[in-house]
Design a protein around this motif. Structure first.
Motif, PDB file in Angstrom:
ATOM      1  N   GLY A   3      -7.793  46.734 -65.842  1.00  0.00           N
ATOM      2  CA  GLY A   3      -7.636  45.498 -66.595  1.00  0.00           C
ATOM      3  C   GLY A   3      -6.917  45.773 -67.895  1.00  0.00           C
ATOM      4  N   ILE A   4      -6.006  44.898 -68.252  1.00  0.00           N
ATOM      5  CA  ILE A   4      -5.261  45.024 -69.501  1.00  0.00           C
ATOM      6  C   ILE A   4      -5.415  43.723 -70.272  1.00  0.00           C
ATOM      7  CG2 ILE A   4      -2.952  45.196 -70.524  1.00  0.00           C
ATOM      8  CD1 ILE A   4      -2.196  47.081 -68.235  1.00  0.00           C
ATOM      9  N   VAL A   5      -5.803  43.843 -71.550  1.00  0.00           N
ATOM     10  CA  VAL A   5      -5.888  42.691 -72.443  1.00  0.00           C
ATOM     11  C   VAL A   5      -4.818  42.859 -73.511  1.00  0.00           C
ATOM     12  CG1 VAL A   5      -7.338  41.390 -74.051  1.00  0.00           C
ATOM     13  CG2 VAL A   5      -8.374  42.471 -72.047  1.00  0.00           C
ATOM     14  N   LEU A   6      -3.998  41.832 -73.678  1.00  0.00           N
ATOM     15  CA  LEU A   6      -2.925  41.843 -74.668  1.00  0.00           C
ATOM     16  C   LEU A   6      -3.347  40.989 -75.850  1.00  0.00           C
ATOM     17  CD1 LEU A   6      -0.003  41.183 -72.163  1.00  0.00           C
ATOM     18  CD2 LEU A   6      -0.782  43.398 -73.037  1.00  0.00           C
ATOM     19  N   VAL A   7      -3.308  41.578 -77.064  1.00  0.00           N
ATOM     20  CA  VAL A   7      -3.760  40.875 -78.262  1.00  0.00           C
ATOM     21  C   VAL A   7      -2.667  40.920 -79.325  1.00  0.00           C
ATOM     22  CG1 VAL A   7      -5.527  40.723 -80.060  1.00  0.00           C
ATOM     23  CG2 VAL A   7      -6.147  41.552 -77.778  1.00  0.00           C
ATOM     24  N   SER A   8      -2.312  39.746 -79.823  1.00  0.00           N
ATOM     25  CA  SER A   8      -1.316  39.597 -80.880  1.00  0.00           C
ATOM     26  C   SER A   8      -1.650  38.335 -81.654  1.00  0.00           C
ATOM     27  CB  SER A   8       0.090  39.471 -80.275  1.00  0.00           C
ATOM     28  OG  SER A   8       1.038  39.126 -81.260  1.00  0.00           O
ATOM     29  N   HIS A   9      -1.038  38.179 -82.803  1.00  0.00           N
ATOM     30  CA  HIS A   9      -1.198  36.953 -83.571  1.00  0.00           C
ATOM     31  C   HIS A   9      -0.478  35.785 -82.899  1.00  0.00           C
ATOM     32  CE1 HIS A   9      -2.217  40.024 -86.458  1.00  0.00           C
ATOM     33  NE2 HIS A   9      -2.802  39.089 -87.174  1.00  0.00           N
ATOM     34  N   SER A  10       0.401  36.088 -81.985  1.00  0.00           N
ATOM     35  CA  SER A  10       1.219  35.070 -81.329  1.00  0.00           C
ATOM     36  C   SER A  10       0.955  35.034 -79.831  1.00  0.00           C
ATOM     37  CB  SER A  10       2.704  35.369 -81.569  1.00  0.00           C
ATOM     38  OG  SER A  10       3.514  34.557 -80.746  1.00  0.00           O
ATOM     39  N   ARG A  11       0.557  33.884 -79.333  1.00  0.00           N
ATOM     40  CA  ARG A  11       0.348  33.708 -77.895  1.00  0.00           C
ATOM     41  C   ARG A  11       1.671  33.889 -77.144  1.00  0.00           C
ATOM     42  NH1 ARG A  11      -4.183  32.885 -74.481  1.00  0.00           N
ATOM     43  NH2 ARG A  11      -3.302  32.332 -72.472  1.00  0.00           N
ATOM     44  N   LEU A  65      -8.244  48.228 -70.685  1.00  0.00           N
ATOM     45  CA  LEU A  65      -7.464  48.746 -71.800  1.00  0.00           C
ATOM     46  C   LEU A  65      -7.014  47.574 -72.659  1.00  0.00           C
ATOM     47  CD1 LEU A  65      -5.256  51.242 -69.751  1.00  0.00           C
ATOM     48  CD2 LEU A  65      -7.514  51.637 -70.773  1.00  0.00           C
ATOM     49  N   VAL A  66      -7.285  47.651 -73.960  1.00  0.00           N
ATOM     50  CA  VAL A  66      -6.935  46.581 -74.889  1.00  0.00           C
ATOM     51  C   VAL A  66      -5.772  47.059 -75.747  1.00  0.00           C
ATOM     52  CG1 VAL A  66      -7.770  45.060 -76.725  1.00  0.00           C
ATOM     53  CG2 VAL A  66      -9.346  45.805 -74.919  1.00  0.00           C
ATOM     54  N   PHE A  67      -4.668  46.320 -75.689  1.00  0.00           N
ATOM     55  CA  PHE A  67      -3.460  46.646 -76.444  1.00  0.00           C
ATOM     56  C   PHE A  67      -3.261  45.599 -77.531  1.00  0.00           C
ATOM     57  CE2 PHE A  67      -2.925  48.664 -72.383  1.00  0.00           C
ATOM     58  CZ  PHE A  67      -2.317  49.872 -72.683  1.00  0.00           C
ATOM     59  N   CYS A  68      -3.051  46.050 -78.776  1.00  0.00           N
ATOM     60  CA  CYS A  68      -2.898  45.145 -79.924  1.00  0.00           C
ATOM     61  C   CYS A  68      -1.586  45.432 -80.631  1.00  0.00           C
ATOM     62  CB  CYS A  68      -4.023  45.378 -80.925  1.00  0.00           C
ATOM     63  SG  CYS A  68      -5.664  45.266 -80.222  1.00  0.00           S
ATOM     64  N   ASP A  69      -1.132  44.444 -81.411  1.00  0.00           N
ATOM     65  CA  ASP A  69       0.053  44.724 -82.202  1.00  0.00           C
ATOM     66  C   ASP A  69      -0.319  45.207 -83.606  1.00  0.00           C
ATOM     67  OD1 ASP A  69      -0.652  42.144 -83.114  1.00  0.00           O
ATOM     68  OD2 ASP A  69       1.240  41.233 -82.547  1.00  0.00           O
ATOM     69  N   ILE A  70      -0.723  44.338 -84.501  1.00  0.00           N
ATOM     70  CA  ILE A  70      -0.905  44.765 -85.894  1.00  0.00           C
ATOM     71  C   ILE A  70      -2.172  44.181 -86.521  1.00  0.00           C
ATOM     72  CG2 ILE A  70       1.565  45.067 -86.347  1.00  0.00           C
ATOM     73  CD1 ILE A  70       1.535  42.295 -87.659  1.00  0.00           C
TER      74      ILE A  70
END
Length: 127
Positions: A3-11, A65-70
């Motif tokens: 599983g991959i979760v994508l996290v950013s301030h922008s959808r 796995l959780v991937f984030c930008d900033i």
């Protein structure tokens, strides 16, 4: 399954990243990707509850796995992980320390070849 979760301030960033990965990597059911960008109501920002729910929706996966930008994307993801009460689920989660787009793409491609978390992490270490 990974599983991959994508996290950013922008959808838009997480939706676009998800779309690109799914189209370019030939994911064959071995990877599930959840876009958890933005606040959930269309604004820029992050939402720890929304991220937690995204993680929980991947409970059937072997690894998440959780991937984030900033900045607060990382902080909100850390908070989301802390809010999870299921210890078995907690052991599956890893907050990744690599670029959002490149990291998630590399992880998804590697997961189509091998479902071993160590192999995926080794691939990400090369970024």
């Amino acid at each position: 399954m990974i599983g991959i979760v994508l996290v950013s301030h922008s959808r838009k960033i997480t939706d676009g990243t998800k779309e690109m990965i799914e189209e370019m990597s030939g994911i064959n059911g071995s990877v599930r990707i959840i876009s958890a960008g933005g606040t959930g109501d269309g604004r820029l920002g992050t939402n720890a509850i929304m991220i937690m729910e995204a993680i929980e929706s991947l409970a059937a996966c072997n690894h998440i796995l959780v991937f984030c930008d900033i900045g607060s994307a990382i902080l909100s993801s850390e908070t989301a992980i802390e809010l999870i009460e299921d210890e078995y689920l907690m052991r599956k989660i890893e907050l990744m320390d690599c670029p959002l787009v490149e990291g998630a793409f590399a992880a998804a491609v590697q997961a189509t070849v091998c479902q071993e978390k160590e192999a995926i992490l080794q691939e990400l270490a090369q970024l």
